[in-house]
Design an enzyme around this catalytic site. Structure first.
Site, short mmCIF file in Angstrom:
data_model
loop_
_atom_site.label_atom_id
_atom_site.label_comp_id
_atom_site.label_asym_id
_atom_site.label_seq_id
_atom_site.Cartn_x
_atom_site.Cartn_y
_atom_site.Cartn_z
N ASN A 108 0.85 -1.21 0.00
CA ASN A 108 0.00 0.00 0.00
C ASN A 108 0.87 1.24 0.00
O ASN A 108 1.97 1.24 0.53
CB ASN A 108 -0.87 0.00 1.26
CG ASN A 108 -1.83 1.18 1.31
OD1 ASN A 108 -2.45 1.54 0.30
ND2 ASN A 108 -1.94 1.82 2.46
N HIS A 110 0.68 5.22 1.31
CA HIS A 110 -0.10 6.04 2.23
C HIS A 110 0.47 7.46 2.21
O HIS A 110 1.70 7.63 2.28
CB HIS A 110 -0.03 5.46 3.64
CG HIS A 110 -0.86 6.23 4.61
ND1 HIS A 110 -2.24 6.13 4.65
CD2 HIS A 110 -0.53 7.15 5.55
CE1 HIS A 110 -2.70 6.94 5.58
NE2 HIS A 110 -1.68 7.58 6.14
N SER A 137 4.51 7.03 2.26
CA SER A 137 5.14 5.80 2.76
C SER A 137 4.60 4.60 1.97
O SER A 137 3.41 4.56 1.65
CB SER A 137 4.77 5.56 4.23
OG SER A 137 5.07 6.68 5.03
N ASP A 146 -2.85 0.79 8.03
CA ASP A 146 -1.70 1.68 7.77
C ASP A 146 -0.54 1.41 8.73
O ASP A 146 0.28 2.31 8.97
CB ASP A 146 -2.12 3.16 7.85
CG ASP A 146 -3.17 3.51 6.80
OD1 ASP A 146 -3.14 2.92 5.72
OD2 ASP A 146 -4.01 4.38 7.08
C1 GRF Z 1 -2.91 8.73 -3.12
O1 GRF Z 1 -2.63 9.98 -2.56
C2 GRF Z 1 -2.57 7.63 -2.17
O2 GRF Z 1 -1.53 7.93 -1.30
C3 GRF Z 1 -3.84 7.47 -1.39
O3 GRF Z 1 -4.86 7.71 -2.31
C4 GRF Z 1 -4.39 8.55 -3.36
C5 GRF Z 1 -4.65 7.87 -4.66
O4 GRF Z 1 -4.48 8.70 -5.75
N1 GRF Z 1 -3.87 6.19 -0.74
P1 GRF Z 1 -4.58 8.14 -7.23
O5 GRF Z 1 -5.93 7.46 -7.38
O6 GRF Z 1 -3.44 7.20 -7.45
O7 GRF Z 1 -4.51 9.35 -8.09
#
Ligand code: GRF
Length: 216
Positions: A108, A110, A137, A146
């Protein structure tokens, strides 16, 4: 056989786009075996279609509970094959059986410097706290939201006049750099989750992961 990535999305799909761009450029020796969205209208679905990769929509609202929804996802992901399952803006909490099924293969991103700010609204929280730096991260996913073992983090400065929009944009630029970078390690067989923690080239990583800030 080429490393297969299943990418799970709910929204804009900019991380998906970055991954596809790196594959197309030859910097990431992987294929996207499936893009799976829980939202039919997510822009990432269009990103996947434009790239000509397999895409599925499994709407969580069509399932009576989380476990049934997650089982439908596992079935579809495994039908396409996945060496790594990539959470890229996937906005559903995953059930314990799903997480256990993909243990060591589930990553993932984050938008904070974990362990700071798990959960939502990370950019607003970093601004409200007056933090001098913020970032993103990457971690293996475990049952703890997370909280799984960290792989790498990248920081950006917080500027005096930042809004959630300007700060999130700066963080996203790092996300788009960091995710393909770490997935390349996976594709090359260099990055694993073991009982001892995260290992790169057989060596344990520090508990806070590698710090991979962009060079200015
Ligand atoms: C990103 O900021 C990621 O960190 C979070 O959700 C957002 C996804 O953006 N988990 P995208 O759909 O890849 O544009």
């Amino acid at each position: 056989m080429t490393h297969r990535l299943a990418v799970l999305i709910s929204g804009a799909g900019t991380n998906l786009q970055a991954i596809l761009d790196h594959i197309a450029a030859g910097d990431l020796p992987a294929t996207v075996s499936l893009v799976l969205s829980n939202r039919p209208a997510a822009n990432g679905v269009a990103v996947a279609r434009d790239a000509g990769v397999p895409v599925a929509v499994i709407d969580h609202r069509d399932h009576p509970d989380r476990e049934t929804f997650d089982r439908a996802m596992v079935e579809r992901i495994d039908a396409h094959g996945a060496d790594t399952v990539v959470l890229a803006g996937f906005m559903r909490i995953l059930s314990a059986p799903f997480v256990a099924h993909y243990r060591g293969r589930l990553i993932n991103i984050h938008p904070s410097l974990l362990p700071r700010y798990p959960g939502l609204d990370t950019h607003a929280r970093a601004l409200a706290a007056g933090d001098a730096e913020h970032g993103c991260s990457l971690h293996f996913v475990t049952e703890q939201l997370d909280g799984g073992p960290l792989i790498a983090r990248a920081a950006v400065p917080v500027r005096e006049n930042d809004s959630v929009e300007t700060l999130s944009k700066r963080v996203q630029q790092q996300e788009h750099r960091l995710y393909p970078h770490i997935l390349r390690w996976r594709a090359e067989g260099r990055l694993q989750l073991t009982d001892q923690g995260v290992e790169l080239d057989g060596e344990p990583l520090p508990a806070e992961g590698l710090r991979l800030d962009a060079t200015p």
